[in-house]
Design a protein around this motif. Structure first.
Motif, PDB file in Angstrom:
ATOM      1  N   GLU A   1     -12.441 -39.022  18.268  1.00  0.00           N
ATOM      2  CA  GLU A   1     -12.375 -38.142  17.108  1.00  0.00           C
ATOM      3  C   GLU A   1     -11.453 -36.959  17.363  1.00  0.00           C
ATOM      4  O   GLU A   1     -10.728 -36.516  16.480  1.00  0.00           O
ATOM      5  CB  GLU A   1     -13.797 -37.652  16.769  1.00  0.00           C
ATOM      6  CG  GLU A   1     -13.870 -36.690  15.592  1.00  0.00           C
ATOM      7  CD  GLU A   1     -13.507 -37.344  14.265  1.00  0.00           C
ATOM      8  OE1 GLU A   1     -13.154 -36.619  13.329  1.00  0.00           O
ATOM      9  OE2 GLU A   1     -13.577 -38.589  14.183  1.00  0.00           O
TER      10      GLU A   1
ATOM     11  N   TYR B   1     -18.228 -44.730  12.377  1.00  0.00           N
ATOM     12  CA  TYR B   1     -18.157 -44.791  13.831  1.00  0.00           C
ATOM     13  C   TYR B   1     -19.329 -44.020  14.432  1.00  0.00           C
ATOM     14  O   TYR B   1     -19.628 -42.909  14.027  1.00  0.00           O
ATOM     15  CB  TYR B   1     -16.841 -44.184  14.310  1.00  0.00           C
ATOM     16  CG  TYR B   1     -15.635 -45.003  13.950  1.00  0.00           C
ATOM     17  CD1 TYR B   1     -15.128 -45.948  14.836  1.00  0.00           C
ATOM     18  CD2 TYR B   1     -14.997 -44.842  12.726  1.00  0.00           C
ATOM     19  CE1 TYR B   1     -14.015 -46.707  14.508  1.00  0.00           C
ATOM     20  CE2 TYR B   1     -13.889 -45.607  12.387  1.00  0.00           C
ATOM     21  CZ  TYR B   1     -13.404 -46.525  13.291  1.00  0.00           C
ATOM     22  OH  TYR B   1     -12.315 -47.272  12.966  1.00  0.00           O
ATOM     23  N   ASP B   2     -19.985 -44.630  15.421  1.00  0.00           N
ATOM     24  CA  ASP B   2     -21.117 -44.003  16.081  1.00  0.00           C
ATOM     25  C   ASP B   2     -20.625 -43.160  17.257  1.00  0.00           C
ATOM     26  O   ASP B   2     -19.782 -43.593  18.049  1.00  0.00           O
ATOM     27  CB  ASP B   2     -22.102 -45.063  16.593  1.00  0.00           C
ATOM     28  CG  ASP B   2     -22.727 -45.842  15.444  1.00  0.00           C
ATOM     29  OD1 ASP B   2     -22.933 -45.237  14.384  1.00  0.00           O
ATOM     30  OD2 ASP B   2     -22.996 -47.045  15.626  1.00  0.00           O
ATOM     31  N   GLU B   3     -21.189 -41.963  17.398  1.00  0.00           N
ATOM     32  CA  GLU B   3     -20.823 -41.066  18.495  1.00  0.00           C
ATOM     33  C   GLU B   3     -21.319 -41.640  19.824  1.00  0.00           C
ATOM     34  O   GLU B   3     -22.457 -42.086  19.938  1.00  0.00           O
ATOM     35  CB  GLU B   3     -21.436 -39.688  18.272  1.00  0.00           C
ATOM     36  CG  GLU B   3     -20.912 -38.951  17.035  1.00  0.00           C
ATOM     37  CD  GLU B   3     -19.543 -38.341  17.261  1.00  0.00           C
ATOM     38  OE1 GLU B   3     -19.018 -38.446  18.405  1.00  0.00           O
ATOM     39  OE2 GLU B   3     -18.985 -37.764  16.314  1.00  0.00           O
ATOM     40  N   GLN B   4     -20.458 -41.609  20.844  1.00  0.00           N
ATOM     41  CA  GLN B   4     -20.812 -42.090  22.172  1.00  0.00           C
ATOM     42  C   GLN B   4     -20.683 -41.004  23.230  1.00  0.00           C
ATOM     43  O   GLN B   4     -20.908 -41.268  24.418  1.00  0.00           O
ATOM     44  CB  GLN B   4     -19.898 -43.275  22.551  1.00  0.00           C
ATOM     45  CG  GLN B   4     -19.914 -44.424  21.569  1.00  0.00           C
ATOM     46  CD  GLN B   4     -21.253 -45.125  21.509  1.00  0.00           C
ATOM     47  OE1 GLN B   4     -21.983 -45.174  22.490  1.00  0.00           O
ATOM     48  NE2 GLN B   4     -21.592 -45.674  20.335  1.00  0.00           N
TER      49      GLN B   4
ATOM     50  N   GLN C   1     -15.932 -42.625  20.019  1.00  0.00           N
ATOM     51  CA  GLN C   1     -16.751 -43.242  18.978  1.00  0.00           C
ATOM     52  C   GLN C   1     -16.503 -44.738  18.977  1.00  0.00           C
ATOM     53  O   GLN C   1     -15.378 -45.198  19.136  1.00  0.00           O
ATOM     54  CB  GLN C   1     -16.414 -42.653  17.595  1.00  0.00           C
ATOM     55  CG  GLN C   1     -16.701 -41.169  17.481  1.00  0.00           C
ATOM     56  CD  GLN C   1     -16.248 -40.602  16.152  1.00  0.00           C
ATOM     57  OE1 GLN C   1     -15.379 -41.149  15.488  1.00  0.00           O
ATOM     58  NE2 GLN C   1     -16.833 -39.486  15.764  1.00  0.00           N
TER      59      GLN C   1
ATOM     60  N   ARG D   1     -14.861 -36.761  22.108  1.00  0.00           N
ATOM     61  CA  ARG D   1     -15.793 -37.450  21.220  1.00  0.00           C
ATOM     62  C   ARG D   1     -15.439 -38.934  21.026  1.00  0.00           C
ATOM     63  O   ARG D   1     -14.994 -39.346  19.961  1.00  0.00           O
ATOM     64  CB  ARG D   1     -15.864 -36.751  19.874  1.00  0.00           C
ATOM     65  CG  ARG D   1     -16.506 -35.372  19.912  1.00  0.00           C
ATOM     66  CD  ARG D   1     -16.469 -34.720  18.568  1.00  0.00           C
ATOM     67  NE  ARG D   1     -17.181 -35.530  17.577  1.00  0.00           N
ATOM     68  CZ  ARG D   1     -17.144 -35.296  16.267  1.00  0.00           C
ATOM     69  NH1 ARG D   1     -16.425 -34.284  15.812  1.00  0.00           N
ATOM     70  NH2 ARG D   1     -17.825 -36.064  15.420  1.00  0.00           N
TER      71      ARG D   1
END
Length: 342
Positions: A5, A304-307, A77, A75
């Motif tokens: 991100e 998109y999922d945060e990782q 994702q 960040r």
């Protein structure tokens, strides 16, 4: 799918090799200074608890932890979810007149801004409907293809101005024709075209275009903005000046209510006079509510999922291990020496 991100933070990773080089140089300088005091093997015997391998391990752990923290700042994702939900609604194309006459200030702040305010507040209430925006003057073009993304609709609306079209005039027929071709291919969906204009149509065929649209099940709604008494048209090239004709007379633009009514009737819709935004909006929604609603597919969104939290956890673990590992050998745990040569 994978992305960062805030990828700009990844440039900080360039500091990692610099830090490693500084560490290596410092080891070399340190070793060079120690040689002044005697042989390295002899000095090592004088410091039996000192572990060079542990120092290297602690440095690598700190280096790794910092690298992971930088990556987490960027960040990362990963993953994608698709929303294919269906809603009960209709499809609406808004055709906005952006000819120079819409700059007239007989309504505050001017006709165009008043119309844009109405559209914005209307779009905000279209939670289950799809909307598209067409801008027209002497020509017409799609400013926003039909979508259920209301945020995008308002963004594109803000960018509309008379400068977008060089061909001046007001061709309502062309706007209606383009609008009828701008809907989706879905069957059985209620459709409407909302034309917002001052009604000064410089070309013919608007009523015919509205009739053809009505035959296809598309209703035409006309919203008239401005006053019948008329107002001068500001000249965008002259501050405080107004447009003049060939004889040097100031051009006065008038709202043509009668023409708007005829086009709305031909399109089996309604004519609404925009003298009060809230009243006009309520009348418009009352009319739109009469159109049969049906299932329409919503726009597909990729999420998109945060990782970053997992990367940060790895960095934290590395820092904890770095804090636990001591540079000197622990005499109590001396027998458990993971770094002993076998």
């Amino acid at each position: 799918m994978f992305r960062f991100e805030d990828p700009a933070y990844l440039y900080l990773l360039l500091l990692i090799p610099v830090w490693a080089i500084v560490y290596i140089v410092s080891l070399y300088v340190r070793k060079k200074k120690l040689k002044r005091f005697g042989e390295i093997a002899l000095l090592n015997n004088l410091m039996p608890d000192l572990s060079i391998k542990r120092q290297h391990l602690k440095f690598l752990l700190a280096l790794f932890a910092v690298a992971m923290l930088i990556v987490s700042l960027a960040r990362p994702q990963m993953g994608m979810t698709v929303d294919n939900t269906k809603k009960q609604g209709i499809e609406i194309i808004i055709a906005l007149d952006i000819s120079n006459s819409m700059l007239a200030e007989d309504v505050a702040p001017n006709r165009l801004e008043c119309a844009k305010q109405l559209i914005s507040s209307t779009v905000d209430r279209m939670e289950n409907d799809k909307v598209g925006i067409i801008a027209f003057a002497g020509d017409a073009f799609n400013q926003l293809p039909i979508t259920s993304d209301n945020i995008s609709a308002n963004m594109f609306l803000d960018a509309i101005s008379p400068s977008l079209i060089t061909q001046q005039g007001t061709d309502i027929a062309k706007a209606i024709d383009l609008a009828t071709k701008s809907f989706t291919q879905a069957e059985g969906v209620g459709r409407a075209v909302i034309v917002i204009t001052d009604g000064e149509n410089h070309e013919g065929g608007a009523e015919k275009a509205a009739e053809e649209a009505a035959k296809k099940g598309i209703r035409i709604f006309m919203i008239g903005v401005g006053k019948e008494t008329g107002a001068p048209i500001p000249d965008p090239t002259i501050k405080g000046g107004y447009l003049v004709d060939r004889n040097g007379e100031t051009v006065i633009t008038h709202l043509n209510k009668e023409m708007c009514r005829k086009i709305a009737e031909a399109g089996k819709g309604t004519f609404i006079y925009l003298n009060n935004a809230s009243v006009a909006r309520e009348r418009l929604f009352e009319s739109l509510d009469k159109i049969k609603k049906s299932d329409i597919s919503d726009t597909v969104y990729s999420l998109y999922d945060e990782q970053f939290q997992w990367i940060a956890l790895i960095a934290l673990i590395a820092l904890v291990v770095d804090a636990i590992v001591m540079e000197r050998k622990n005499r109590i745990l001396k027998r458990i020496n993971l770094f002993r040569k076998r």
